[in-house]
Design a protein around this motif. Structure first.
Motif, PDB file in Angstrom:
ATOM      1  N   ASN A  58      36.173  31.652  14.250  1.00 25.42           N
ATOM      2  CA  ASN A  58      36.022  30.377  14.958  1.00 25.42           C
ATOM      3  C   ASN A  58      34.577  30.122  15.383  1.00 25.42           C
ATOM      4  OD1 ASN A  58      36.233  32.581  16.803  1.00 25.42           O
ATOM      5  ND2 ASN A  58      36.572  31.147  18.484  1.00 25.42           N
ATOM      6  N   LEU A  59      33.670  30.977  14.951  1.00 20.70           N
ATOM      7  CA  LEU A  59      32.266  30.873  15.357  1.00 20.70           C
ATOM      8  C   LEU A  59      31.355  30.592  14.170  1.00 20.70           C
ATOM      9  CD1 LEU A  59      32.149  34.041  17.665  1.00 20.70           C
ATOM     10  CD2 LEU A  59      32.679  31.682  18.345  1.00 20.70           C
ATOM     11  N   ALA A  60      30.270  29.882  14.445  1.00 18.10           N
ATOM     12  CA  ALA A  60      29.246  29.607  13.429  1.00 18.10           C
ATOM     13  C   ALA A  60      27.880  29.681  14.116  1.00 18.10           C
ATOM     14  CB  ALA A  60      29.471  28.237  12.799  1.00 18.10           C
ATOM     15  N   PRO A  61      27.416  30.895  14.405  1.00 19.51           N
ATOM     16  CA  PRO A  61      26.162  31.053  15.157  1.00 19.51           C
ATOM     17  C   PRO A  61      24.970  30.362  14.516  1.00 19.51           C
ATOM     18  CG  PRO A  61      27.317  33.151  14.943  1.00 19.51           C
ATOM     19  CD  PRO A  61      28.019  32.180  14.038  1.00 19.51           C
ATOM     20  N   GLU A  62      24.987  30.253  13.191  1.00 18.45           N
ATOM     21  CA  GLU A  62      23.865  29.657  12.477  1.00 18.45           C
ATOM     22  C   GLU A  62      23.966  28.138  12.386  1.00 18.45           C
ATOM     23  OE1 GLU A  62      27.205  30.108   9.680  1.00 18.45           O
ATOM     24  OE2 GLU A  62      26.354  31.317  11.308  1.00 18.45           O
ATOM     25  N   GLU A  63      25.055  27.567  12.911  1.00 20.32           N
ATOM     26  CA  GLU A  63      25.272  26.116  12.813  1.00 20.32           C
ATOM     27  C   GLU A  63      25.515  25.536  14.203  1.00 20.32           C
ATOM     28  OE1 GLU A  63      24.790  24.434  10.254  1.00 20.32           O
ATOM     29  OE2 GLU A  63      25.006  25.786   8.550  1.00 20.32           O
ATOM     30  N   ARG A  64      24.499  25.558  15.021  1.00 22.48           N
ATOM     31  CA  ARG A  64      24.602  25.019  16.387  1.00 22.48           C
ATOM     32  C   ARG A  64      24.155  23.560  16.368  1.00 22.48           C
ATOM     33  NH1 ARG A  64      24.326  29.678  20.365  1.00 22.48           N
ATOM     34  NH2 ARG A  64      24.262  31.550  19.065  1.00 22.48           N
ATOM     35  N   HIS A  65      25.035  22.685  16.829  1.00 21.58           N
ATOM     36  CA  HIS A  65      24.760  21.251  16.779  1.00 21.58           C
ATOM     37  C   HIS A  65      25.015  20.620  18.139  1.00 21.58           C
ATOM     38  CE1 HIS A  65      24.398  20.897  12.330  1.00 21.58           C
ATOM     39  NE2 HIS A  65      25.155  21.975  12.369  1.00 21.58           N
ATOM     40  N   GLY A  66      24.317  19.550  18.394  1.00 21.18           N
ATOM     41  CA  GLY A  66      24.534  18.797  19.612  1.00 21.18           C
ATOM     42  C   GLY A  66      23.929  19.474  20.831  1.00 21.18           C
ATOM     43  N   THR A  67      24.076  18.822  21.953  1.00 23.32           N
ATOM     44  CA  THR A  67      23.505  19.304  23.202  1.00 23.32           C
ATOM     45  C   THR A  67      24.532  19.391  24.324  1.00 23.32           C
ATOM     46  OG1 THR A  67      22.913  17.044  23.831  1.00 23.32           O
ATOM     47  CG2 THR A  67      21.247  18.322  22.645  1.00 23.32           C
ATOM     48  N   GLU A  68      25.748  18.919  24.072  1.00 24.51           N
ATOM     49  CA  GLU A  68      26.746  18.874  25.137  1.00 24.51           C
ATOM     50  C   GLU A  68      27.486  20.205  25.248  1.00 24.51           C
ATOM     51  OE1 GLU A  68      28.633  15.015  26.158  1.00 24.51           O
ATOM     52  OE2 GLU A  68      30.468  16.069  25.618  1.00 24.51           O
ATOM     53  N   THR A  69      27.032  21.050  26.163  1.00 25.38           N
ATOM     54  CA  THR A  69      27.679  22.336  26.404  1.00 25.38           C
ATOM     55  C   THR A  69      28.994  22.122  27.144  1.00 25.38           C
ATOM     56  OG1 THR A  69      26.613  22.629  28.548  1.00 25.38           O
ATOM     57  CG2 THR A  69      25.418  23.441  26.593  1.00 25.38           C
ATOM     58  N   PHE A  70      29.759  23.205  27.286  1.00 22.03           N
ATOM     59  CA  PHE A  70      31.036  23.110  27.991  1.00 22.03           C
ATOM     60  C   PHE A  70      30.815  22.650  29.433  1.00 22.03           C
ATOM     61  CE2 PHE A  70      34.925  25.309  29.853  1.00 22.03           C
ATOM     62  CZ  PHE A  70      35.827  24.402  29.320  1.00 22.03           C
ATOM     63  N   ARG A  71      29.802  23.198  30.094  1.00 28.60           N
ATOM     64  CA  ARG A  71      29.520  22.794  31.477  1.00 28.60           C
ATOM     65  C   ARG A  71      29.173  21.308  31.574  1.00 28.60           C
ATOM     66  NH1 ARG A  71      25.890  27.524  34.413  1.00 28.60           N
ATOM     67  NH2 ARG A  71      27.506  29.162  34.418  1.00 28.60           N
ATOM     68  N   VAL A  72      28.347  20.835  30.641  1.00 28.23           N
ATOM     69  CA  VAL A  72      27.975  19.420  30.649  1.00 28.23           C
ATOM     70  C   VAL A  72      29.212  18.556  30.422  1.00 28.23           C
ATOM     71  CG1 VAL A  72      26.678  17.637  29.420  1.00 28.23           C
ATOM     72  CG2 VAL A  72      25.590  19.829  29.962  1.00 28.23           C
ATOM     73  N   TRP A  73      30.046  18.955  29.471  1.00 30.64           N
ATOM     74  CA  TRP A  73      31.275  18.200  29.178  1.00 30.64           C
ATOM     75  C   TRP A  73      32.197  18.195  30.394  1.00 30.64           C
ATOM     76  CZ3 TRP A  73      36.493  19.300  29.059  1.00 30.64           C
ATOM     77  CH2 TRP A  73      37.314  18.344  28.424  1.00 30.64           C
ATOM     78  N   LEU A  74      32.328  19.328  31.067  1.00 33.16           N
ATOM     79  CA  LEU A  74      33.169  19.398  32.261  1.00 33.16           C
ATOM     80  C   LEU A  74      32.675  18.441  33.341  1.00 33.16           C
ATOM     81  CD1 LEU A  74      33.677  23.267  32.523  1.00 33.16           C
ATOM     82  CD2 LEU A  74      35.471  21.581  32.043  1.00 33.16           C
ATOM     83  N   ALA A  75      31.356  18.401  33.534  1.00 29.79           N
ATOM     84  CA  ALA A  75      30.797  17.515  34.550  1.00 29.79           C
ATOM     85  C   ALA A  75      31.073  16.050  34.212  1.00 29.79           C
ATOM     86  CB  ALA A  75      29.289  17.757  34.665  1.00 29.79           C
ATOM     87  N   LYS A  76      31.014  15.708  32.923  1.00 32.98           N
ATOM     88  CA  LYS A  76      31.258  14.324  32.512  1.00 32.98           C
ATOM     89  C   LYS A  76      32.721  13.931  32.624  1.00 32.98           C
ATOM     90  CE  LYS A  76      29.355  12.746  28.774  1.00 32.98           C
ATOM     91  NZ  LYS A  76      28.872  12.637  27.380  1.00 32.98           N
ATOM     92  N   ASN A  77      33.597  14.917  32.556  1.00 32.60           N
ATOM     93  CA  ASN A  77      35.038  14.645  32.553  1.00 32.60           C
ATOM     94  C   ASN A  77      35.750  15.223  33.773  1.00 32.60           C
ATOM     95  OD1 ASN A  77      35.740  13.519  29.609  1.00 32.60           O
ATOM     96  ND2 ASN A  77      34.152  15.064  29.396  1.00 32.60           N
TER      97      ASN A  77
END
Length: 266
Positions: free
Chosen positions: A243-262
């Motif tokens: 379930n991981l793709a360390p070499e394919e990191r995309h976007g900037t919305e981390t889990f913490r950022v997403w939690l704060a928005k929602n």
């Protein structure tokens, strides 16, 4: 500008694809079994909404007329919809080919073809339908959504616990970042390859226990993190890190950022 047909244009990823495409000046046809009325939160001004059903083919021709690309964000979680998921994709592709669409992009799950878990197998079967089609096709495989983890954590609330799967790490990604990748892929120059796969993962990898603590703080839950074993095909998939793709990191919305928005909906 390209006319884009978004199948599943009212789902959590599809509606974000529609929003971004309209904002980019593209003509957008959004297909759904239940199109939202004007003024509804799920309705984006500037997009055309069509009632369509991939299980029967109803409404697809009208939605696909004049489109240069179709983006398949359709969802299926259980029952008949899940059993017919790949067939629905094939029906959409056939209608797209009849309409003269040049390219089709489908949302899938990372390494779905390397898991025997039933839900993932339906995604792999749908990818195969795309690979067999006569169109230029791209499967965009995403890591798990932030909302999936939040849902797992919240599921234990009635029991006063926060479920944490033993040995599991995640690289969650936001639907917004996945939508951006789908749209970018759909509008890219032709690659000359009839079918290919692109993988997109979230910006960070973390142990599930760490993510549970982030959720606990953001949600105000009084639950206690409890580590649980994951048997069967899903356990094997997670323990292998598929379930991981360390070499394919995309976007900037981390889990913490997403939690704060929602935070209001946790």
């Amino acid at each position: 500008m390209t006319r884009i047909c978004v199948a599943g244009g009212t789902g959590q990823v599809g509606r974000e694809v529609v929003r971004r495409a309209v904002a980019g000046g593209h003509a957008v046809a959004a297909v759904s079994r239940h199109p939202p009325p004007a003024g509804d939160a799920g309705h984006h001004d500037g997009a055309e909404y069509f009632r369509g059903d991939v299980s029967t083919g109803e409404g697809l021709a009208a939605a696909l007329a004049g489109a240069g690309v179709v983006i398949d964000c359709l969802e299926a979680r259980s029952g008949k919809a899940l059993r017919n998921f790949a067939d629905g994709g094939a029906r959409l592709l056939a209608a797209a080919q009849d309409a003269g669409v040049a390219r089709a992009v489908v949302l899938s799950i990372i390494n779905s073809d390397r898991s025997s878990f039933g839900y993932y197998r339906t995604r792999a079967a749908k990818e195969q339908a795309y690979e067999r089609s006569g169109l230029e096709t791209i499967a965009v495989r995403a890591t798990q959504f932030h909302s999936l983890l939040a849902g797992i954590f919240a599921a234990g609330s009635p029991l006063g616990i926060i479920p944490v799967l033993k040995g599991a790490r995640f690289q969650p990604i936001s639907p917004s970042d996945v939508a951006a990748a789908l749209l970018e892929t759909a509008l890219a120059a032709p690659s000359g390859v009839r079918h290919r796969v692109r993988t997109v993962g979230g910006p960070e990898i973390a142990e599930m226990g760490e993510l549970a603590l982030d959720w606990k703080q953001a949600s105000g839950s009084r639950g206690r993190p409890v580590r649980l074993p994951v048997p069967g095909a899903m356990g094997k998939y997670l323990r292998a890190g598929l379930n991981l793709a360390p070499e394919e990191r995309h976007g900037t919305e981390t889990f913490r950022v997403w939690l704060a928005k929602n935070a209001d909906s946790l």
